[in-house]
Design an enzyme around this catalytic site. Sequence first.
Site, PDB file in Angstrom:
ATOM      1  N   CYS A   7       0.821  -1.209   0.000  1.00  8.54           N
ATOM      2  CA  CYS A   7       0.000   0.000   0.000  1.00  8.54           C
ATOM      3  C   CYS A   7       0.857   1.263   0.000  1.00  8.54           C
ATOM      4  O   CYS A   7       1.993   1.255   0.465  1.00  8.54           O
ATOM      5  CB  CYS A   7      -0.917  -0.016   1.227  1.00  8.54           C
ATOM      6  SG  CYS A   7      -2.324   1.076   1.050  1.00  8.54           S
ATOM      7  N   ASP A 115      -6.544  -2.910  11.694  1.00  5.40           N
ATOM      8  CA  ASP A 115      -5.342  -2.083  11.708  1.00  5.40           C
ATOM      9  C   ASP A 115      -5.032  -1.652  13.143  1.00  5.40           C
ATOM     10  O   ASP A 115      -5.850  -1.828  14.049  1.00  5.40           O
ATOM     11  CB  ASP A 115      -5.585  -0.841  10.824  1.00  5.40           C
ATOM     12  CG  ASP A 115      -4.302  -0.243  10.276  1.00  5.40           C
ATOM     13  OD1 ASP A 115      -3.196  -0.573  10.777  1.00  5.40           O
ATOM     14  OD2 ASP A 115      -4.394   0.576   9.354  1.00  5.40           O
TER      15      ASP A 115
END
Length: 189
Positions: A7, A115
Site C-alpha cells: 500500500c 489495523d
Amino acid sequence: MTRIKFCGLRESEHVEAAVRLADYIGFVFAKSKRQITLEEAARLRRDIPSAIQVVGVFVSPTYQQVIDAVEQVELDLVQIHGTIPDGKLPVPVIQAIPVTDITEVEQQTEYVLVDAPVAGSGETFDWSRDIQAERPLFIAGGLTAENVGEAIKRYHPFAVDVSSGIETDGQKDSIKMQAFADAVKEREA
C-alpha cells in the site's frame, strides 16, 4: 496462501516490483504523506496487469469521490477507513477498522481490514487480542518482514497489508518489498 497487499505506492519502479510480488496494490487518496492524485494513480495503473487487484484507499470519502476514483483509475476495490458513504458502490469494499473497533463492521462490506489504532503509523496492535471476522480478513499495522510470519500464524488472514514496513526513510524500498514477500511465502511453506 496468504495474499499480499503493498500500500501507498507512488513510483513506477515500486509498482513494477509490487507487480512481481503482491496480489493487491494500494493507492492512497486520503490526506497522507503517501497520498497520490487520481491522475498519477491512473498513469501507474496502466502498468499493472489485470491479475493484480488495484485498491483505492480513502478516509470517510463522499460517494462521488469513490465513484470518480473507481472510474478514473479503474479500481478493483476500495478500502475505506472511517465512514462508508451511503449508496451502492460499484466495486467491493474493504472496511478498515482499528482493532479497538472490531465489532463495528458494516454489513455491506466484502472484506475487513484490522489495523493499529492509528492507521499508517507503522505500529502493531496488541496481537494477544482475539479477532473473529465473518468476512475475509486483512491484517495491517506495523507489519515487516521480521514479524509478518507471526501475524499469519496468529490470525490466519486472507491477506496481509504493508506500507511503512517496506519503506526506508519514508520511501518504498524494493529490497524490503522482496524480503516481505519472501517472509510470507516462507511462512506458507
